[in-house]
Write a protein that holds these residues in place. Structure first.
Motif, PDB file in Angstrom:
ATOM      1  N   ASN A 164       0.848  -1.190   0.000  1.00  0.00           N
ATOM      2  CA  ASN A 164       0.000   0.000   0.000  1.00  0.00           C
ATOM      3  C   ASN A 164       0.888   1.246   0.000  1.00  0.00           C
ATOM      4  N   LYS A 165       0.802   2.052  -1.055  1.00  0.00           N
ATOM      5  CA  LYS A 165       1.704   3.187  -1.226  1.00  0.00           C
ATOM      6  C   LYS A 165       1.580   4.214  -0.094  1.00  0.00           C
ATOM      7  N   THR A 166       0.353   4.529   0.289  1.00  0.00           N
ATOM      8  CA  THR A 166       0.137   5.521   1.349  1.00  0.00           C
ATOM      9  C   THR A 166       0.709   5.041   2.676  1.00  0.00           C
ATOM     10  N   LEU A 167       0.490   3.775   2.975  1.00  0.00           N
ATOM     11  CA  LEU A 167       1.009   3.189   4.210  1.00  0.00           C
ATOM     12  C   LEU A 167       2.535   3.178   4.199  1.00  0.00           C
ATOM     13  N   LYS A 168       3.112   2.861   3.050  1.00  0.00           N
ATOM     14  CA  LYS A 168       4.566   2.844   2.900  1.00  0.00           C
ATOM     15  C   LYS A 168       5.155   4.231   3.168  1.00  0.00           C
ATOM     16  N   ILE A 169       4.553   5.254   2.528  1.00  0.00           N
ATOM     17  CA  ILE A 169       5.049   6.625   2.673  1.00  0.00           C
ATOM     18  C   ILE A 169       4.923   7.101   4.118  1.00  0.00           C
ATOM     19  N   THR A 170       3.795   6.795   4.740  1.00  0.00           N
ATOM     20  CA  THR A 170       3.567   7.197   6.133  1.00  0.00           C
ATOM     21  C   THR A 170       4.620   6.578   7.050  1.00  0.00           C
ATOM     22  N   ALA A 171       4.908   5.304   6.828  1.00  0.00           N
ATOM     23  CA  ALA A 171       5.896   4.607   7.657  1.00  0.00           C
ATOM     24  C   ALA A 171       7.298   5.183   7.450  1.00  0.00           C
ATOM     25  N   LEU A 172       7.667   5.455   6.206  1.00  0.00           N
ATOM     26  CA  LEU A 172       8.994   6.013   5.915  1.00  0.00           C
ATOM     27  C   LEU A 172       9.146   7.417   6.498  1.00  0.00           C
ATOM     28  N   ASN A 173       8.115   8.233   6.380  1.00  0.00           N
ATOM     29  CA  ASN A 173       8.144   9.579   6.958  1.00  0.00           C
ATOM     30  C   ASN A 173       8.301   9.522   8.472  1.00  0.00           C
ATOM     31  N   ALA A 174       7.633   8.540   9.087  1.00  0.00           N
ATOM     32  CA  ALA A 174       7.738   8.369  10.536  1.00  0.00           C
ATOM     33  C   ALA A 174       9.152   7.927  10.919  1.00  0.00           C
ATOM     34  N   CYS A 175       9.753   7.065  10.100  1.00  0.00           N
ATOM     35  CA  CYS A 175      11.135   6.618  10.338  1.00  0.00           C
ATOM     36  C   CYS A 175      12.084   7.813  10.335  1.00  0.00           C
ATOM     37  N   ILE A 176      11.881   8.713   9.371  1.00  0.00           N
ATOM     38  CA  ILE A 176      12.722   9.907   9.256  1.00  0.00           C
ATOM     39  C   ILE A 176      12.529  10.814  10.466  1.00  0.00           C
ATOM     40  N   LYS A 177      11.293  10.985  10.893  1.00  0.00           N
ATOM     41  CA  LYS A 177      11.005  11.854  12.044  1.00  0.00           C
ATOM     42  C   LYS A 177      11.654  11.324  13.315  1.00  0.00           C
ATOM     43  N   LEU A 178      11.630  10.005  13.470  1.00  0.00           N
ATOM     44  CA  LEU A 178      12.152   9.400  14.697  1.00  0.00           C
ATOM     45  C   LEU A 178      13.667   9.226  14.676  1.00  0.00           C
TER      46      LEU A 178
END
Length: 279
Positions: A164-178
């Motif tokens: 799921n593209k949206t789920l993938k992007i959300t997870a990657l953005n969260a990885c960057i934030k953390l």
């Protein structure tokens, strides 16, 4: 079979069929009307409760942010004890905490984080990760990332492999934030191509994150996945990491991809002639 044919020809079935069809239509209409009324009544009731809860939540969070209150004292209050058992109240409280945290920094943000952990609102966010619905799972990821729950990082790495593209992007953005640049170094071993839309979202996350420590971003250039290498070059260009030029030169010398080589040379050209490139 012959009996059925005779019955059909006799037309005796027509009247009962029409009568029962009318009864069925009336029944379905009544059921739908009742369901609509129940749904509307529930919506009106929830809106009324939300307005009521909003007053209590604002008062509570104001005393936590600017007063001497904390979760230890609030949880003993009778009103909070009764309200805290209601899912609608907890959901609204969680949203209020997240929204406030996005607008406050320093000691105020820490107070909100402490309340988030102590009140077990964190468990509500974790529950969303178990949902089968991707939009609910995304909401849980955003909440946990916003509240700096670093222990979720390994879970985010797994979710970032989602189809799921949206789920993938959300997870990657969260990885960057953390975890800053280290939040995406796991992409070195990423098997699937990273499309342009996903790359743009990752770049946007870096721009908004005000990331200071960029150590390790050059590791993306060593990936066998060409789209990951391209992403690494784009990040280096976007953040203007001219100190990474040595790694780009190594990439140019070793890559067999003319497309990657051309992209790498363009980034080096930007560092030499910054005015000639549009980032």
């Amino acid at each position: 079979m012959n009996e059925l044919w005779q019955l059909y020809k006799s037309k005796t079935w027509v009247e009962p069929f029409l009568v029962y069809s009318i009864y069925l239509f009336i029944l379905v209409t009544v059921v739908l009307f009742v369901l609509i009324m129940i749904s509307r009544s529930t919506k009106i009731r929830n809106e009324r409760l939300i307005r009521k809860y909003e007053i209590s939540i604002e008062k509570m969070l104001f005393s936590i942010l600017f007063g001497t209150e904390n979760y230890g004292s609030i949880k003993k209050e009778e009103d909070f004890i009764s309200l805290n058992q209601k899912p609608l109240f907890r959901n609204q409280l969680l949203e209020s905490v997240i929204n406030l945290h996005q607008n406050y920094e320093g000691v105020y943000a820490k107070k909100l984080e402490s309340f988030y952990f102590e009140s077990n609102l964190i468990n509500d966010s974790f529950e969303k990760l178990k949902s089968r619905h991707w939009e609910i799972k995304c909401k849980g990821i955003k909440e946990l990332a916003e509240m700096n729950v670093s222990k979720i990082f390994n879970t985010l790495v797994k979710i970032s492999k989602s189809k799921n593209k949206t789920l993938k992007i959300t997870a990657l953005n969260a990885c960057i934030k953390l975890n800053g640049t280290n939040g995406i170094t796991h992409l070195i071993d990423h098997k699937d191509p990273i499309d342009t839309w996903t790359q743009l979202n990752i770049l946007s996350a870096f721009k908004k994150g005000n990331i200071e420590n960029t150590n390790g971003i050059e590791l993306l250039l060593t990936s066998k996945n060409k789209t990951v290498v391209s992403l690494g070059l784009k990040i280096i260009q976007t953040l203007y990491l001219s100190q990474k030029a040595v790694f780009i030169n190594e990439l140019i010398a070793t890559t067999n991809s003319e497309k990657i080589k051309s992209e790498a040379k363009n980034v080096l050209h930007l560092f030499v002639n910054p005015k000639s490139s549009k980032v």
